[in-house]
Scaffold this motif. Structure first.
Motif, PDB file in Angstrom:
ATOM      1  N   ALA A 509       0.830  -1.229   0.068  1.00  0.00           N
ATOM      2  CA  ALA A 509      -0.078   0.120  -0.048  1.00  0.00           C
ATOM      3  C   ALA A 509       0.907   1.218  -0.082  1.00  0.00           C
ATOM      4  CB  ALA A 509      -0.878  -0.201   1.268  1.00  0.00           C
ATOM      5  N   MET A 510       2.006   1.226   0.910  1.00  0.00           N
ATOM      6  CA  MET A 510       2.923   2.462   0.792  1.00  0.00           C
ATOM      7  C   MET A 510       3.525   2.539  -0.530  1.00  0.00           C
ATOM      8  SD  MET A 510       5.771   3.113   3.964  1.00  0.00           S
ATOM      9  CE  MET A 510       6.777   1.610   3.422  1.00  0.00           C
ATOM     10  N   ARG A 511       3.776   1.453  -1.429  1.00  0.00           N
ATOM     11  CA  ARG A 511       4.255   1.559  -2.768  1.00  0.00           C
ATOM     12  C   ARG A 511       3.401   2.434  -3.465  1.00  0.00           C
ATOM     13  NH1 ARG A 511       7.730  -1.864  -5.978  1.00  0.00           N
ATOM     14  NH2 ARG A 511       6.613  -1.636  -8.325  1.00  0.00           N
ATOM     15  N   LYS A 512       2.191   2.007  -3.356  1.00  0.00           N
ATOM     16  CA  LYS A 512       1.321   2.643  -4.271  1.00  0.00           C
ATOM     17  C   LYS A 512       1.131   4.207  -4.133  1.00  0.00           C
ATOM     18  CE  LYS A 512      -1.939  -1.320  -4.979  1.00  0.00           C
ATOM     19  NZ  LYS A 512      -1.963  -1.357  -6.364  1.00  0.00           N
ATOM     20  N   GLU A 513       1.062   4.481  -2.621  1.00  0.00           N
ATOM     21  CA  GLU A 513       1.197   6.188  -2.428  1.00  0.00           C
ATOM     22  C   GLU A 513       2.373   6.446  -2.992  1.00  0.00           C
ATOM     23  OE1 GLU A 513      -0.993   5.885   1.983  1.00  0.00           O
ATOM     24  OE2 GLU A 513       1.001   5.690   1.833  1.00  0.00           O
ATOM     25  N   GLU A 532      16.531   2.541   6.525  1.00  0.00           N
ATOM     26  CA  GLU A 532      16.101   3.176   7.586  1.00  0.00           C
ATOM     27  C   GLU A 532      15.800   1.969   8.938  1.00  0.00           C
ATOM     28  OE1 GLU A 532      15.635   6.121   8.295  1.00  0.00           O
ATOM     29  OE2 GLU A 532      15.276   7.087   6.360  1.00  0.00           O
ATOM     30  N   GLY A 533      16.042   0.983   8.609  1.00  0.00           N
ATOM     31  CA  GLY A 533      15.944   0.080   9.678  1.00  0.00           C
ATOM     32  C   GLY A 533      14.654  -0.394  10.262  1.00  0.00           C
ATOM     33  N   GLU A 534      14.784  -1.481  11.016  1.00  0.00           N
ATOM     34  CA  GLU A 534      13.676  -2.064  11.412  1.00  0.00           C
ATOM     35  C   GLU A 534      12.661  -1.194  12.395  1.00  0.00           C
ATOM     36  OE1 GLU A 534      14.154  -6.376  12.714  1.00  0.00           O
ATOM     37  OE2 GLU A 534      16.374  -5.303  12.939  1.00  0.00           O
ATOM     38  N   MET A 535      11.239  -1.269  12.044  1.00  0.00           N
ATOM     39  CA  MET A 535      10.319  -0.634  12.687  1.00  0.00           C
ATOM     40  C   MET A 535       8.884  -1.019  12.266  1.00  0.00           C
ATOM     41  SD  MET A 535      10.488   3.329  11.124  1.00  0.00           S
ATOM     42  CE  MET A 535      12.246   3.196  11.038  1.00  0.00           C
ATOM     43  N   PRO A 536       7.787  -0.670  13.027  1.00  0.00           N
ATOM     44  CA  PRO A 536       6.516  -1.005  12.564  1.00  0.00           C
ATOM     45  C   PRO A 536       6.453  -0.137  11.355  1.00  0.00           C
ATOM     46  CG  PRO A 536       6.398  -0.649  14.837  1.00  0.00           C
ATOM     47  CD  PRO A 536       7.826  -0.317  14.585  1.00  0.00           C
ATOM     48  N   ILE A 537       5.475  -0.577  10.269  1.00  0.00           N
ATOM     49  CA  ILE A 537       5.464   0.001   8.903  1.00  0.00           C
ATOM     50  C   ILE A 537       4.728   1.246   8.911  1.00  0.00           C
ATOM     51  CG2 ILE A 537       4.681  -0.451   6.624  1.00  0.00           C
ATOM     52  CD1 ILE A 537       6.664  -2.464   7.482  1.00  0.00           C
ATOM     53  N   LEU A 540       7.332   3.693   9.845  1.00  0.00           N
ATOM     54  CA  LEU A 540       8.008   4.011   8.585  1.00  0.00           C
ATOM     55  C   LEU A 540       7.438   4.795   7.418  1.00  0.00           C
ATOM     56  CD1 LEU A 540      10.659   3.072   6.749  1.00  0.00           C
ATOM     57  CD2 LEU A 540       9.301   0.997   6.016  1.00  0.00           C
ATOM     58  N   ARG A 541       6.240   4.514   7.188  1.00  0.00           N
ATOM     59  CA  ARG A 541       5.431   5.360   6.209  1.00  0.00           C
ATOM     60  C   ARG A 541       5.515   6.786   6.680  1.00  0.00           C
ATOM     61  NH1 ARG A 541      -0.387   6.531   6.435  1.00  0.00           N
ATOM     62  NH2 ARG A 541      -1.104   7.152   4.143  1.00  0.00           N
ATOM     63  N   ALA A 542       5.366   7.329   7.883  1.00  0.00           N
ATOM     64  CA  ALA A 542       5.385   8.676   8.415  1.00  0.00           C
ATOM     65  C   ALA A 542       6.844   9.041   8.166  1.00  0.00           C
ATOM     66  CB  ALA A 542       5.029   8.700   9.889  1.00  0.00           C
ATOM     67  N   LEU A 543       7.745   8.214   8.322  1.00  0.00           N
ATOM     68  CA  LEU A 543       9.152   8.880   8.132  1.00  0.00           C
ATOM     69  C   LEU A 543       9.589   9.188   6.706  1.00  0.00           C
ATOM     70  CD1 LEU A 543      11.998   9.224   9.236  1.00  0.00           C
ATOM     71  CD2 LEU A 543      12.700   6.765   8.927  1.00  0.00           C
ATOM     72  N   LEU A 544       8.917   8.140   5.834  1.00  0.00           N
ATOM     73  CA  LEU A 544       9.376   8.497   4.219  1.00  0.00           C
ATOM     74  C   LEU A 544       8.567   9.365   3.752  1.00  0.00           C
ATOM     75  CD1 LEU A 544      10.771   5.643   4.495  1.00  0.00           C
ATOM     76  CD2 LEU A 544       9.721   5.027   2.652  1.00  0.00           C
ATOM     77  N   GLN A 545       7.355   9.880   4.402  1.00  0.00           N
ATOM     78  CA  GLN A 545       6.340  10.847   4.006  1.00  0.00           C
ATOM     79  C   GLN A 545       6.894  12.387   4.698  1.00  0.00           C
ATOM     80  OE1 GLN A 545       2.382   9.389   4.906  1.00  0.00           O
ATOM     81  NE2 GLN A 545       2.361   8.399   2.921  1.00  0.00           N
ATOM     82  N   GLU A 546       7.840  12.288   5.574  1.00  0.00           N
ATOM     83  CA  GLU A 546       8.252  13.439   6.203  1.00  0.00           C
ATOM     84  C   GLU A 546       7.039  13.996   7.156  1.00  0.00           C
ATOM     85  OE1 GLU A 546      10.424  16.150   3.772  1.00  0.00           O
ATOM     86  OE2 GLU A 546      12.028  14.421   3.612  1.00  0.00           O
TER      87      GLU A 546
END
Length: 562
Positions: A509-513, A532-537, A540-546
Motif C-alpha cells: 500500500a505504501m508503494r502505491k502511495e 531506515e532499519g526495523e520498525m512498525p510499517i 516507517l510510512r510517516a518517516l518516508l512521508q516526512e
C-alpha cells in the motif's frame, strides 16, 4: 560513569540524541539480562522494571519539538518500546503466579544461590549444601505428588503453565551446573560440601521436569502432543496490535485474510485450468508437488534459483544489491529434528535447506520432497535470500542498526513476502507451475492470519489449525504440523504469523502511495526502506512521508479497504 539527562526541566536536544539513547538501552538491557541470567528471577524482573521507568523519565526530559524528524521517529519508537516492556513484565509477573505450585519455594532458593554467585557474595559450602539438600527433598516430594495426582495446576491455561514450568526446571538445571563449575576445583572446601548435594538436586530437578511433562503437559509421544500453546485472548491480541501500530481489530484482519485468500484461489483455478485440471486446483498442486529434484541435488537448485532472482532484480534495477551481499552467504542442511518445527527453508545471514535425510521414514521423506519442490522452492529462495531476508540482514548490519531494538515481523517478514507480490505483478512466474508455486505461499500466509488469530481467540485448537492448513492450502500433513508447532510453542509472539501477509500489504500500500502515486523511483523506495532499519510499517510510512508525529502516537492508518 553514566551521566543522566536532567529531569527537572526539558532541554533542547542535539541531533541523534534519541538514537544514542536507543543504543544505550540496547546495551544496558543486554548487560542486565546477562548478569541476572535466570529468566524468571524476581530480581531480574524488578531490575528491568526500574531501568525502563528511569529511561521513560529520561526520554520525557527531551524537548520533542526541537528534535529533528529522525529523532522524533526514534522518540515515538522508544517510548512505545519502554511502555510495552513495562507492560510485558507486569504480565510476566502475573503469569509466574500460576507456576508456584510446581516451582516454589525451591526455585527461589536456588535462584538466590545462583545470584549470590553472580554478585560474588561470600557463601559457605555448608550453607549452600543445606539449601541444596532442602531443595532436593522439596523437589522429590513434588515429583511424588504429581505422580499420585495430588499436585496439579488448575485453570484454562494449566497445560501451557506446566509446559513453562518444565522449561524453567531445565533452565535451573543448566544454571546450577554453571554455578557448581564456578566453584569446583577453585574452592576445595566449598566443593567438599556441595558436590554431592548439587548432583542430587540436579537429579531431582530432572525427575520433576520429566514428571511434569508426562503427567501435567501430557506429551504422549504422538506427532501433535507436544503442541501446547496458550491463547492470549482478544485483549492480548489488541494489546499486541497496539504495540505494532495496527489500526484493525482481529476480526477485521481475518476479513482481510479471507479476501486475499479468495483472490489466490481464483488465480489458482486459472493456473489449474491451463494445466488441464479444471477447477480442481488441488489436483494441479499435487502435480506441482511432484516436481522435486532427486536427493543430493537440492542445494544446487537453491544456488541456481538464487542466481535467477538476483539477476532479475538487478536487470530491472529494482533494489541495490551490494557485491558482498550477493557473494557471501552460506548454505547449511537442516536436521530432521528441526524440520519438525521448520519444514521449509530458513534464511537471513545464511540459508538453511530443509530436505529429507537418510534417517527419516519413507513417508516423511516423501512429504519433505513434495513440500520443497522446485516451483515452491523458487519463491522460498528469493524470500529467504535476495531481495528478501539475506539482503535485509546485510543492510541492518550497516545502516541504523540501533533500530533492531524495534524488530517486528511486519517489517522483517512483510518485506520478504512483499517481494512475492511485486514479482508476481511483473510476471516473474511465467509458467502455470511457477504461478502455483507462488500462489501456494500466498495462500499459506492468508491461512496463517486466520489460524493464528483464531487460536489466540480460543476459536481453534492446534489440531484444527493443522486440518485447516491441509484443507485450505493443500499442505502435506507433516508440514502443517511443523507450521502449527512453531507458531504456538512459545518461540513466537501472537502476531508473528499474521505479520507476513499484513506487513506485505502495508508495504504494498505504501508503494502505491509513494512510487505509483507520488513518482518516487522504485529502487529509491526499496533502498530507503532497507536503510531506515526495523520498525512498525506505519511509523516507517510517516518517516518516508516526512510526516510529524507526536509522543504517544496511536495507529490510525487503514492500509486495506474492507
Amino acid at each position: 560513569m553514566r551521566v543522566r539527562l536532567p529531569i527537572a526541566s526539558a532541554r533542547r536536544a542535539r541531533p541523534g540524541v534519541v538514537s544514542a539513547m536507543i543504543e544505550c538501552v540496547t546495551a544496558d538491557v543486554s548487560d542486565i539480562e546477562q548478569f541476572y541470567n535466570c529468566n524468571f528471577s524476581k530480581t531480574r524482573t524488578q531490575r528491568l522494571k526500574d531501568y525502563f521507568r528511569d529511561k521513560l523519565v529520561e526520554l520525557k526530559a527531551l524537548e520533542f519539538d526541537q528534535l529533528d524528524l529522525e529523532d522524533q521517529i526514534d522518540f515515538v519508537l522508544l517510548e512505545k518500546y519502554l511502555r510495552q516492556q513495562l507492560g510485558g513484565l507486569e504480565s510476566f509477573e502475573t503469569s509466574l503466579e500460576e507456576l508456584k505450585p510446581i516451582l516454589e519455594p525451591f526455585a527461589s532458593e536456588l535462584v538466590d544461590l545462583i545470584e549470590r554467585r553472580q554478585k560474588v557474595v561470600p557463601t559457605t559450602g555448608k550453607y549452600a549444601a543445606e539449601i541444596l539438600s532442602s531443595v532436593s527433598n522439596d523437589v522429590q516430594k513434588k515429583s511424588r505428588d504429581i505422580e499420585s495426582d495430588q499436585l496439579r495446576i488448575n485453570g484454562k491455561g494449566a497445560r501451557f503453565a506446566a509446559y513453562r514450568a518444565a522449561n524453567n526446571l531445565d533452565e535451573l538445571q543448566y544454571l546450577l551446573s554453571e554455578w557448581m563449575h564456578f566453584y569446583k576445583g577453585y574452592d576445595p572446601t566449598f566443593t567438599w560440601w556441595t558436590i554431592a548435594p548439587c548432583e542430587e538436586a540436579q537429579k531431582q530437578l530432572q525427575n520433576l521436569a520429566t514428571a511434569v511433562r508426562a503427567k501435567l503437559v501430557g506429551a504422549t509421544g504422538s506427532s501433535t502432543s507436544d503442541i501446547v500453546g496458550q491463547p492470549v485472548g482478544r485483549d492480548g491480541l489488541l494489546a499486541s496490535l497496539d504495540a505494532q501500530f495496527i489500526a484493525y481489530s482481529p476480526e477485521e484482519l481475518m476479513e482481510i485474510a479471507d479476501k486475499e485468500y479468495a483472490w489466490c484461489e481464483s488465480e489458482m483455478i486459472k493456473a489449474s485450468k491451463t494445466l488441464g485440471y479444471g477447477k480442481d486446483w488441488k489436483a494441479a498442486l499435487e502435480h506441482v508437488k511432484n516436481l522435486y529434484v532427486e536427493p543430493g541435488q537440492q542445494t544446487y537448485l537453491v544456488h541456481e534459483l538464487s542466481e535467477e532472482a538476483v539477476a532479475y532484480v538487478k536487470k530491472h534495477d529494482m533494489v541495490t544489491v551490494p557485491p558482498i551481499a550477493e557473494e557471501c552467504w552460506r548454505t547449511f542442511m537442516m536436521t530432521p529434528a528441526r524440520q519438525k518445527v521448520n519444514p521449509f527453508f530458513l534464511g537471513g545471514d545464511d540459508l538453511i535447506v530443509s530436505y529429507p535425510t537418510d534417517t527419516m521414514s519413507h513417508a516423511d521423506k516423501l512429504m519433505s520432497l513434495r513440500g520443497n519442490n522446485r516451483p515452491m522452492s523458487r519463491s522460498t529462495v528469493f524470500h529467504e535470500l535476495i531481495p528478501g531476508h539475506h539482503l535485509q540482514m546485510y543492510m541492518i548490519a550497516r545502516f541504523r542498526s540501533y533500530r533492531s531494538l524495534f524488530t517486528t515481523p511486519f517489517w522483517i517478514e512483510g518485506w520478504a513476502l512483499y517481494w512475492e507480490f511485486v514479482l508476481w505483478d511483473r510476471g516473474f512466474a511465467s509458467t502455470p507451475e511457477e504461478k502455483i508455486g507462488m500462489l501456494f505461499w500466498r495462500m499459506h500466509r492468508c491461512a496463517r492470519i486466520v489460524f493464528s488469530l483464531k487460536f489466540h481467540l480460543n476459536q481453534m485448537t492446534p489440531q484444527e489449525c493443522i486440518d485447516y492448513l491441509v484443507e485450505k492450502v493443500g499442505h502435506e500433513r507433516a508440514t502443517a504440523e511443523g507450521e502449527v508447532r512453531r507458531s504456538f510453542n512459545g518461540d513466537y509472539p501472537p502476531l508473528y504469523q499474521a505479520g507476513y501477509m499484513l506487513g506485505a500489504l502495508q508495504i504494498y500500500a505504501m508503494r502505491k502511495e509513494m512510487v505509483e502515486g507520488a513518482g518516487m523511483a522504485e529502487k529509491d523506495f526499496h533502498d530507503r526502506i532497507l536503510k531506515e532499519g526495523e520498525m512498525p510499517i506505519e511509523i516507517l510510512r510517516a518517516l518516508l512521508q516526512e510526516r510529524k508525529l507526536q509522543p504517544g502516537y496511536k495507529a490510525g492508518w487503514k492500509f486495506y479497504d474492507l
